[in-house]
Scaffold this active site. Structure first.
Site, PDB file in Angstrom:
ATOM      1  N   ASN A   1       0.724  -1.210   0.013  1.00  0.00           N
ATOM      2  CA  ASN A   1       0.033  -0.028  -0.149  1.00  0.00           C
ATOM      3  C   ASN A   1       0.978   1.385  -0.059  1.00  0.00           C
ATOM      4  OD1 ASN A   1       0.538  -1.120   2.666  1.00  0.00           O
ATOM      5  ND2 ASN A   1      -0.488   0.866   3.486  1.00  0.00           N
TER       6      ASN A   1
ATOM      7  N   SER B   1     -11.376  -4.804  -0.451  1.00  0.00           N
ATOM      8  CA  SER B   1     -12.266  -3.464   0.301  1.00  0.00           C
ATOM      9  C   SER B   1     -12.633  -2.821  -1.018  1.00  0.00           C
ATOM     10  CB  SER B   1     -11.582  -2.487   1.056  1.00  0.00           C
ATOM     11  OG  SER B   1     -11.671  -2.812   2.452  1.00  0.00           O
TER      12      SER B   1
ATOM     13  N   HIS C   1     -13.829   0.375  -1.231  1.00  0.00           N
ATOM     14  CA  HIS C   1     -13.423   1.816  -1.238  1.00  0.00           C
ATOM     15  C   HIS C   1     -12.217   1.889  -1.809  1.00  0.00           C
ATOM     16  CE1 HIS C   1     -10.801   2.632   2.147  1.00  0.00           C
ATOM     17  NE2 HIS C   1     -11.247   1.527   2.597  1.00  0.00           N
TER      18      HIS C   1
ATOM     19  N   CYS D   1      -3.973   4.482   7.893  1.00  0.00           N
ATOM     20  CA  CYS D   1      -4.355   3.864   9.076  1.00  0.00           C
ATOM     21  C   CYS D   1      -3.238   4.461  10.000  1.00  0.00           C
ATOM     22  CB  CYS D   1      -4.416   2.538   8.939  1.00  0.00           C
ATOM     23  SG  CYS D   1      -5.724   1.904   8.059  1.00  0.00           S
TER      24      CYS D   1
END
Length: 373
Positions: free
Chosen positions: A146, A194, A196, A319
């Site tokens: 990510n 996910s 989104h 996060c």
């Protein structure tokens, strides 16, 4: 507003929103009901299940809907608590959803091996092979990172894990919609995603579960025995419809999105690397099309992000971006604290324009030079 933080979350595609809206107002019945209204909604859920499964080369019965990838990851890992094998192999650059869940497993009697990576983000397969023992239950390795976008060779990982009878879990949250994913070809047992992250709504995700993995999995949410008793609770129908539509669009438009976004990413990167001493973190070839993580030595990334105001970028995982600690991913690549704290992730998306890239290059270069210590 220029939004270049698409790895954190994406804008909902209008086609996705339009598909969802009727399921808030007109088709609001519970998908588990046996009356005509419920059966009609259940048919729509079945279509969305097929759309989701089709995107990753799975079958409908292998898809389980969750609130997102974090829940999917937790279910896949914690759902193995009662197994006899008590060893997990994962990687130091995994998302915190994996790392923190693995730490939970450690507190419950499991041993976890955290593998290092090379400076470009690559895994050493010899080290991986040596780390898997006859006590290893599962190997957990993300498909694409990510923060730096590096794509791991999951097919090679699967060959090693399968030879030692270990399950393979893959966090594919950042890969879905950006590269082709086929769970059968890759040999994956669990895959988390996910909506989104690829232009669907927040609050909905899915876990792919192979037939072999399903035999070992314990549910974490009990109730009305929905979703083959593995995840009870009334289905989030609008979310599921949105996930399915986003999956359909991603399947149809993957190649065109890749081509356009990678061109814009390369233009952005080439422009920003004009800053003296700057460099790209991680591998510049084997990565997803939208991600560029650049170090601007001598420039504090948090200060630069605030100075950019209406240009949205990040200095790590969404996060953990609220902390001032250096990224654990960049540290695992061998960066110093100083360089890790001088790095910014730019993640482009379907709605990014060339004019936005031009403006970002200009403003980042001016502000970075002004803020250089």
């Amino acid at each position: 507003m220029i939004y270049l933080d698409n790895n954190a979350s994406t804008r909902v595609d209008e086609r996705v929103l339009n598909a969802m809206l009727p399921y808030f107002t007109d088709f609001y019945a519970n998908a588990g009901s046996s009356h005509i209204a419920g059966l009609s909604v259940n048919e729509a859920v079945a279509l969305a299940t097929w759309q989701t499964a089709n995107l990753i080369g799975a079958s409908e019965e292998e898809i389980l809907f969750t609130s997102g990838a974090t829940e999917a990851i937790n279910l896949a890992i914690k759902g193995l608590l009662n197994q006899d094998r008590k060893h997990i192999v994962t990687v130091a650059t995994e998302h915190k959803a994996v790392l923190n869940t693995c730490r939970f497993m450690e507190s419950n009697g499991f041993e976890v091996t955290y593998l290092p990576v090379a400076p470009d983000g690559a895994l050493d397969f010899n080290v991986l092979n040596e780390s898997i023992t006859d006590k290893t239950l599962i190997v957990i390795i993300m498909l694409s990172n990510n923060e730096i976008g590096y794509i791991q060779n999951i097919e090679a990982v699967s060959t090693i894990a399968d030879a030692k009878n270990a399950l393979l879990m893959c966090d594919a949250t950042q890969a879905i919609g950006k590269i082709n994913v086929d769970v059968k070809k890759l040999g994956i047992d669990f895959l988390a995603l996910s909506a989104h992250k690829f232009y669907g709504p927040k609050g909905i995700g899915a876990l792919y579960i192979s037939a072999k993995a399903k035999l070992k999995l314990m549910p974490q949410i009990h109730g009305g025995n929905q979703q083959r008793k593995l995840r009870s609770g009334t289905l989030n129908v609008p979310g599921i419809i949105g996930l399915g539509k986003a999956a359909e669009i991603a399947f149809d438009e993957l190649e065109s999105d890749q081509k356009r976004i990678s061109k814009l990413r390369n233009k952005l990167e080439n422009g920003l690397l004009k800053f003296e001493g700057s460099f790209v973190n991680g591998n510049t070839e084997n990565r997803i099309c939208n991600t560029s993580n650049i170090c601007f030595p001598g420039v504090n990334s948090e200060t630069l992000i605030l100075a950019l105001q209406d240009i949205s970028v990040s200095n790590g995982s969404s996060c953990s971006a609220v902390t001032s600690e250096p990224s654990h991913v960049l540290k695992a690549l061998g960066l110093s604290d100083e360089n890790a704290l001088s790095s910014i992730r730019f993640s482009l998306g379907r709605f990014t324009t060339e004019n936005e890239i031009d403006e970002t290059i200009e403003r980042v270069l001016v502000l970075a030079e002004r803020l250089r210590v």
